[in-house]
Scaffold this motif. Structure first.
Motif, PDB file in Angstrom:
ATOM      1  N   ALA A 229       1.740  -8.745   2.531  1.00 46.31           N
ATOM      2  CA  ALA A 229       2.771  -8.989   1.513  1.00 46.31           C
ATOM      3  C   ALA A 229       3.682  -7.784   1.331  1.00 46.31           C
ATOM      4  O   ALA A 229       4.814  -7.920   0.831  1.00 46.31           O
ATOM      5  CB  ALA A 229       2.114  -9.350   0.183  1.00 46.31           C
ATOM      6  N   LEU A 230       3.231  -6.596   1.748  1.00 50.84           N
ATOM      7  CA  LEU A 230       4.043  -5.390   1.605  1.00 50.84           C
ATOM      8  C   LEU A 230       5.128  -5.276   2.675  1.00 50.84           C
ATOM      9  O   LEU A 230       6.064  -4.493   2.528  1.00 50.84           O
ATOM     10  CB  LEU A 230       3.144  -4.148   1.664  1.00 50.84           C
ATOM     11  N   PHE A 286      -0.424  -0.472   6.130  1.00 51.66           N
ATOM     12  CA  PHE A 286       0.097   0.315   5.014  1.00 51.66           C
ATOM     13  C   PHE A 286      -0.980   1.204   4.399  1.00 51.66           C
ATOM     14  O   PHE A 286      -1.101   1.331   3.190  1.00 51.66           O
ATOM     15  CB  PHE A 286       0.732  -0.585   3.954  1.00 51.66           C
ATOM     16  N   LEU A 287      -1.766   1.832   5.281  1.00 46.40           N
ATOM     17  CA  LEU A 287      -2.770   2.805   4.860  1.00 46.40           C
ATOM     18  C   LEU A 287      -2.631   4.046   5.738  1.00 46.40           C
ATOM     19  O   LEU A 287      -2.686   3.952   6.972  1.00 46.40           O
ATOM     20  CB  LEU A 287      -4.187   2.239   4.973  1.00 46.40           C
ATOM     21  N   ARG A 288      -2.477   5.199   5.106  1.00 49.59           N
ATOM     22  CA  ARG A 288      -2.289   6.461   5.820  1.00 49.59           C
ATOM     23  C   ARG A 288      -3.519   7.340   5.612  1.00 49.59           C
ATOM     24  O   ARG A 288      -3.925   7.591   4.467  1.00 49.59           O
ATOM     25  CB  ARG A 288      -1.042   7.170   5.298  1.00 49.59           C
ATOM     26  N   PRO A 289      -4.152   7.832   6.704  1.00 43.48           N
ATOM     27  CA  PRO A 289      -5.355   8.646   6.541  1.00 43.48           C
ATOM     28  C   PRO A 289      -5.055   9.934   5.773  1.00 43.48           C
ATOM     29  O   PRO A 289      -4.092  10.637   6.081  1.00 43.48           O
ATOM     30  CB  PRO A 289      -5.797   8.935   7.974  1.00 43.48           C
ATOM     31  N   THR A 307       0.434   3.128   1.445  1.00 41.66           N
ATOM     32  CA  THR A 307       1.853   3.392   1.653  1.00 41.66           C
ATOM     33  C   THR A 307       2.661   2.143   1.342  1.00 41.66           C
ATOM     34  O   THR A 307       2.103   1.060   1.147  1.00 41.66           O
ATOM     35  CB  THR A 307       2.137   3.841   3.099  1.00 41.66           C
ATOM     36  N   GLU A 308       3.965   2.317   1.309  1.00 39.66           N
ATOM     37  CA  GLU A 308       4.872   1.194   1.091  1.00 39.66           C
ATOM     38  C   GLU A 308       6.161   1.471   1.845  1.00 39.66           C
ATOM     39  O   GLU A 308       6.481   2.637   2.140  1.00 39.66           O
ATOM     40  CB  GLU A 308       5.160   1.001  -0.397  1.00 39.66           C
ATOM     41  N   ARG A 316       6.405   5.527   2.595  1.00 34.45           N
ATOM     42  CA  ARG A 316       6.147   6.644   1.682  1.00 34.45           C
ATOM     43  C   ARG A 316       4.823   6.392   0.984  1.00 34.45           C
ATOM     44  O   ARG A 316       4.369   5.246   0.846  1.00 34.45           O
ATOM     45  CB  ARG A 316       7.273   6.766   0.662  1.00 34.45           C
ATOM     46  N   GLY A 317       4.200   7.476   0.551  1.00 35.98           N
ATOM     47  CA  GLY A 317       2.936   7.356  -0.156  1.00 35.98           C
ATOM     48  C   GLY A 317       3.131   6.833  -1.565  1.00 35.98           C
ATOM     49  O   GLY A 317       4.175   7.050  -2.192  1.00 35.98           O
ATOM     50  N   THR A 318       2.103   6.153  -2.059  1.00 33.24           N
ATOM     51  CA  THR A 318       2.163   5.600  -3.419  1.00 33.24           C
ATOM     52  C   THR A 318       1.286   6.365  -4.392  1.00 33.24           C
ATOM     53  O   THR A 318       1.352   6.118  -5.605  1.00 33.24           O
ATOM     54  CB  THR A 318       1.720   4.134  -3.413  1.00 33.24           C
TER      55      THR A 318
END
Length: 469
Positions: A229-230, A286-289, A307-308, A316-318
């Protein structure tokens, strides 16, 4: 006569040799294809997954080129070792084309990356492909856990995810080395998470590779609808390239499949659910280590930042985080070239500075030195991309042929290599390795099985394989 050395016997090197003998107007052109390994074919032998038989069959095409009477294979010769510098090599040949690829993996740069159980996907691929540099890697520790995380969403990430989720019985007919097959047979991993920092619309895998994950016996694929959905392209993929649109169609079908939760949601203490064959592949986006978490010095989980999309094609990080349990982490975030002592090198791009394949020294073309493949253009494209890349370099080289042919070079380059204390393995030695691997497979009740260590390969090249088997 124009004598040319091609350093590297993978697709870019072999295509360069082929292009040289096909395009050359010099009737006496001769090409020696050198490799630090006693075996030819580069990443086709040591980078293509063992269960990808169609791609691995490309070896037969490469073989036909190397059997051309105008082309010779010289293995077990490493440029930069034993006194064989680029400068010395250029004394033996009129021209040298470097096709040495991009051997180094990119790192994540996060805390915990060097914990026991954290590896590069490159090392994992080398291990199950029997690359002699990988002998002894300790993947058994990670395979003893119940969960693995693969960081990256390209074809290498898909390959290692598939190998982790595939049953050992399906790998037994391949040439995977015996030690790796035994370790994979004992693997207790039941859930494999393949995680990307961006959305499925930006993933780098090809659709054919992606679809294979959904066809593995005993394994199911799960996709988190909240991740999808992102991605703005998920609702309307019309603006994406065709391959990305097809990827989204595959991912959408998995997300809509109510049976995709088969394995991994309610694992018991041993990491199993139902039958021991059940495995779950979970695609996450949408996941950054942010950190690899450890326990007693070993990998225990990976902490990711959600992330988004940033509206400009990136993310960018959330500031929101989640953890995924793992006992094995494989990073598959790209390759980078390695500097070869004696050649100029651009650390930022991981390539040798060049103009249409001509090596540039202090901004000027260096007569007789050329590059092709990943070390020329960076780790981009597929195997077929190396053909036009090689052709461009060969065109540059042949346009220099009149000047190159005036240089004085060794009458017998192989003899000169032996004078340096090297032990070249020519084509008959490689055929001996093939016979030894066939014999090793027969002794194990399998087809040909790769010899995974330097000593075994060198012994097989010398004596037909009695020691290697």
């Amino acid at each position: 006569m124009l004598r040319v050395a091609v350093v590297g016997s993978g697709p870019s090197g072999v295509y360069t040799a082929q292009s040289l003998v096909q395009q050359s107007l010099v009737p006496g052109v001769r090409v020696d294809v050198l490799d630090r390994l006693p075996c030819p074919y580069g990443l086709v032998r040591y980078g293509v997954a063992p269960d990808h038989e169609k791609i691995k069959s490309l070896q037969q095409n490469l073989r036909a080129v190397l059997e051309d009477e105008r082309i010779g294979f010289i293995g077990n010769v490493e440029v930069g070792a034993g006194g064989l510098t680029p400068a010395r090599l250029l004394e033996l040949y009129h021209a040298v084309v470097y096709c040495v690829g991009a051997a180094r993996d990119r790192r994540l740069g996060v805390p915990g990356e060097d914990l026991v159980g954290s590896f590069s996907a490159t090392d994992f691929v080398s291990w199950y492909s029997a690359h002699p540099d990988a002998a002894g890697n300790g993947f058994g520790v990670g395979l003893g856990g119940r969960s693995a995380v693969v960081i990256g969403v390209g074809n290498v990430a898909v390959d290692v995810t598939r190998i982790l989720a595939r049953g050992a019985d399906e790998l037994r007919p391949t040439d995977v080395p015996h030690a790796a097959l035994t370790a994979l047979e004992s693997s207790r991993i039941r859930t494999v998470h393949m995680v990307g920092r961006r959305g499925p619309g930006q993933a780098k895998f090809t659709t054919k590779e992606l679809r294979e994950l959904g066809g593995l016996p005993g394994a199911r694929v799960r996709v988190e609808p909240a991740d999808l959905a992102l991605d703005p392209a998920f609702a309307d993929p019309s603006g994406l390239p065709a391959v990305n649109r097809r990827n989204l169609e595959v991912v959408r079908a998995w997300a809509e499949d109510g049976d995709a939760d088969l394995a991994g949601d309610a694992d018991d203490a041993d990491g199993l659910k139902g039958s021991e064959a059940a495995r779950s592949i979970r695609l996450r986006f949408f996941l950054r280590p942010a950190e690899i978490l450890g326990e007693d010095g070993r990998v225990a989980a990976v902490r990711f930042e959600r992330t988004e999309p940033d509206g400009a094609g990136g993310v960018r990080g959330t500031g929101r985080y989640e953890e995924i349990e793992a006992q094995l982490v494989l990073r598959a975030v790209g390759y980078k070239g390695v500097a070869l002592p004696g050649l100029p090198f651009d650390e930022a791009t991981g390539t040798v500075p060049n103009a249409a394949g001509r090596v540039l020294r202090d901004g000027a073309p260096a007569l007789g030195e050329y590059v092709a493949g990943w070390i020329k253009r960076g780790p981009t494209g597929v195997i077929g991309t190396n053909r036009p890349c090689a052709k461009e370099t060969v065109t540059s080289l042949l346009s220099d042929a009149a000047e190159l042919a005036g240089r004085t070079v060794a009458a017998d380059p192989q003899a000169a290599l032996r004078d340096l204390g090297l032990e070249p393995v020519a084509w008959p030695g490689w055929l001996s390795i093939e016979r030894a691997e066939a014999a090793l497979g027969r002794s194990l009740g399998r087809g040909p099985v790769k010899i995974p260590d330097w000593a075994g390969l060198r012994a097989a090249s010398r004596d037909g394989g009695a020691q290697g088997a």
